[in-house]
Design a protein around this motif. Structure first.
Motif, PDB file in Angstrom:
ATOM      1  N   ARG B  79      33.872 -14.612  -3.369  1.00  0.00           N
ATOM      2  CA  ARG B  79      35.137 -14.734  -3.982  1.00  0.00           C
ATOM      3  C   ARG B  79      34.421 -16.084  -4.180  1.00  0.00           C
ATOM      4  O   ARG B  79      34.394 -16.730  -3.648  1.00  0.00           O
ATOM      5  N   PRO B  80      35.368 -16.984  -5.263  1.00  0.00           N
ATOM      6  CA  PRO B  80      35.086 -18.356  -5.176  1.00  0.00           C
ATOM      7  C   PRO B  80      35.838 -19.249  -3.875  1.00  0.00           C
ATOM      8  O   PRO B  80      36.784 -18.407  -3.298  1.00  0.00           O
ATOM      9  N   SER B 157      37.131 -20.387   9.379  1.00  0.00           N
ATOM     10  CA  SER B 157      37.527 -20.755   8.033  1.00  0.00           C
ATOM     11  C   SER B 157      37.274 -22.270   8.215  1.00  0.00           C
ATOM     12  O   SER B 157      36.269 -23.525   7.359  1.00  0.00           O
ATOM     13  N   ALA B 158      37.682 -23.265   8.894  1.00  0.00           N
ATOM     14  CA  ALA B 158      37.936 -24.461   9.694  1.00  0.00           C
ATOM     15  C   ALA B 158      35.852 -25.131   9.685  1.00  0.00           C
ATOM     16  O   ALA B 158      35.477 -25.556   9.055  1.00  0.00           O
ATOM     17  N   ILE B 172      32.410 -14.521  16.995  1.00  0.00           N
ATOM     18  CA  ILE B 172      32.869 -13.468  17.864  1.00  0.00           C
ATOM     19  C   ILE B 172      34.215 -13.919  17.093  1.00  0.00           C
ATOM     20  O   ILE B 172      34.766 -11.971  17.434  1.00  0.00           O
ATOM     21  N   ALA B 173      34.471 -14.869  16.691  1.00  0.00           N
ATOM     22  CA  ALA B 173      36.120 -14.763  16.247  1.00  0.00           C
ATOM     23  C   ALA B 173      36.585 -13.796  15.120  1.00  0.00           C
ATOM     24  O   ALA B 173      37.522 -14.026  14.734  1.00  0.00           O
ATOM     25  N   PHE B 174      35.112 -14.031  14.606  1.00  0.00           N
ATOM     26  CA  PHE B 174      35.202 -14.062  13.239  1.00  0.00           C
ATOM     27  C   PHE B 174      35.570 -11.904  13.048  1.00  0.00           C
ATOM     28  O   PHE B 174      36.712 -11.596  12.623  1.00  0.00           O
ATOM     29  N   ASP B 232      31.897 -10.829   2.835  1.00  0.00           N
ATOM     30  CA  ASP B 232      29.838 -11.499   2.876  1.00  0.00           C
ATOM     31  C   ASP B 232      29.406 -12.272   2.452  1.00  0.00           C
ATOM     32  O   ASP B 232      28.629 -12.811   3.801  1.00  0.00           O
ATOM     33  N   THR B 233      30.808 -13.950   1.585  1.00  0.00           N
ATOM     34  CA  THR B 233      29.995 -14.772   2.071  1.00  0.00           C
ATOM     35  C   THR B 233      30.173 -15.353   3.683  1.00  0.00           C
ATOM     36  O   THR B 233      29.007 -15.734   4.121  1.00  0.00           O
ATOM     37  N   PHE B 234      31.387 -15.270   4.061  1.00  0.00           N
ATOM     38  CA  PHE B 234      31.453 -15.568   5.478  1.00  0.00           C
ATOM     39  C   PHE B 234      30.261 -15.545   5.737  1.00  0.00           C
ATOM     40  O   PHE B 234      29.842 -15.740   7.207  1.00  0.00           O
ATOM     41  N   TRP B 235      29.992 -13.200   6.431  1.00  0.00           N
ATOM     42  CA  TRP B 235      29.126 -13.404   7.866  1.00  0.00           C
ATOM     43  C   TRP B 235      27.364 -13.941   7.331  1.00  0.00           C
ATOM     44  O   TRP B 235      26.925 -14.049   8.003  1.00  0.00           O
TER      45      TRP B 235
END
Lengths: 208, 248
Positions: B79-80, B157-158, B172-174, B232-235
């Protein structure tokens, strides 16, 4: 056609990282990783049967007890829906009917269908079963609406002597039933739906 | 409540073999090597979480989705501007949640008596009236878990938005955010409030208060927020991020 299991790999259920040591916790996020969730089907049946049994008193016993000057009035899940139809709110009645009757009952049916399908290797194609599974996962939580309705009513309508709404025994059983069936659908390992096909070796499902 | 927190801590402490942030220790060389192994493995392959099929990892453009050719479920998606949008929506929902919890949302009047209550009041009144189960259900599913999720997502996200070095805490937070996702029921509660509004209107004078407007906006923000997160992008970023402690 290779699966992770055949390569002795496993996917972490939380962060979707592939690991080559399936029984160890995920290196990335720390969640326990399994090739297949252990005792998945047993857990599903246990939670599902418990949830079905909790649903019966949830519907037989009153969920709200309204005490006013005219005396106490007991209402079950169905009773509340009838009352809403009676008071000319058919849309709200329909919403509650959907969330409290249709969704739980179809959920019992679908989860049982999935579990027997995995155990016997029948019941529809794998894709159909996956769609059913995803639907159950998505829609299951919404049965809690009735519980929150009673919660708001019980907290707000509280004028001693005039009008008090108490939660009935039924709502506890109903909430328990919803939580148990949610646990049942989470314990189901969707990878097991394809286990049969994996074991048979080749089975090509044409992609759309 | 505190018992539940303890239980969660206990689980997290025991769940990772090489979780040093919780013990305050240094990252061992073997842990680092192991993490690199996993990283390399994941740079090459991707697995379908629904049917266990393994694929060579595709490189995706923004807005592209990779689907499993066996079960047709989403394997990868990009996702953008995921971090930016998630950060914005979570910041908004953080403040809105404060309003939603604190502001009274319904007011009831009958024969000169009136009652009004906010979300926190709901849990408190129920607790005082000895309806502990309902009180705990509301407190847990509508107050504690949603806030935990919002704070966890805001944090992650921050970190990704400001491109700070990621640490195990972020993962851990995610993970917490991902695991409690299905148990957050704020949108269901709001539907419940609307239904009970219809019911109370049949019995008493009822008026809608500002809290309900906060709730309505909250539904929209929560939905938009959920649509902007890209796990997916975050991980991927969290996986590739070098742990801060390992540089020492």
């Amino acid at each position: 056609m290779t699966t992770l299991q055949k390569r002795n790999l496993a996917l972490c259920g939380v962060c979707k990282s592939i690991t080559d040591r399936p029984m160890e916790p995920c290196v990335i996020c720390g969640a326990p990783t399994f090739t297949r969730r252990p005792h998945s089907i047993q857990k599903v049946w246990a939670f599902l049967i418990a949830g079905m049994f909790a649903y019966i008193p949830g519907n037989l016993f009153p969920i709200t007890i309204t005490s006013s000057m005219n005396g106490d009035k007991l209402a079950t899940v169905i009773g509340n829906i009838m009352m809403l139809i009676h008071h000319h709110s058919p849309v709200v009645a329909l919403i509650i009917f959907l969330f409290s009757v249709v969704i739980p009952l179809s959920k019992f049916g679908i989860i049982a269908w999935l579990a027997t399908g995995i155990q016997r290797g029948v019941n529809g194609t794998e894709k159909q079963r996956l769609h059913a599974y995803e639907m159950v996962e998505f829609v299951g939580r919404w049965s809690m609406v009735d519980v929150f309705v009673v919660t708001v009513l019980a907290a707000l309508v509280h004028i001693s002597g005039l009008l008090i709404i108490h939660p009935g025994v039924g709502i506890y059983a109903f909430a328990l039933s919803v939580i148990l069936t949610m646990l049942a659908s989470t314990s189901l390992d969707s990878r097991l739906i394809w286990q049969e096909a994996d074991n048979r070796g080749e089975r090509n499902v044409v992609s759309g | 409540m505190s018992a539940a927190i303890l239980l969660v801590c206990f689980r997290y402490k025991n769940s990772g073999n090489d979780y040093n942030c919780l013990r305050g220790g240094r990252v061992l060389a073997t842990d680092r090597a192991r993490k690199n192994e996993i990283r390399r493995l994941n740079e090459q392959f991707v697995g379908c979480s629904h049917c266990d099929k393994i694929f060579p990892r595709p490189t995706l453009m923004e807005n592209q989705i990779a689907r499993c050719d066996r079960c047709h479920s989403i394997v990868l998606r990009r996702r953008p501007a995921a971090a930016e949008r998630t950060f914005a929506f979570m910041l908004a929902s953080f403040f809105l949640y404060g309003l939603m919890i604190g502001l009274p949302f319904l007011k009831m009047e009958k024969s000169g008596f009136s009652n009004q209550m906010s979300l926190v009041d709901t849990a408190a009144i129920l607790w005082k009236s000895h309806m502990f189960v309902l009180s705990v259900l509301v407190a847990l599913f509508v107050i504690i878990l949603p806030i935990t999720r919002i704070v966890a997502l805001l944090w992650v996200s921050a970190r990704l938005y400001f491109k700070v070095d990621t640490r195990p805490v972020d993962r851990i937070a995610f993970r917490i955010a991902a695991e409690i996702d299905r148990w957050t029921m704020s949108e269901i509660f709001i539907i419940g409030v609307l239904v009970s509004l219809v019911k109370i209107m049949q019995m008493t004078e009822t008026s809608v208060m500002s809290g309900l407007w906060a709730m309505s906006v909250m539904i929209i923000i929560l939905t938009l927020g959920a649509l902007s997160i890209c796990p997916d992008t975050f991980w991927e970023k969290l996986r590739s991020g070098d742990d801060h402690a390992s540089k020492a």
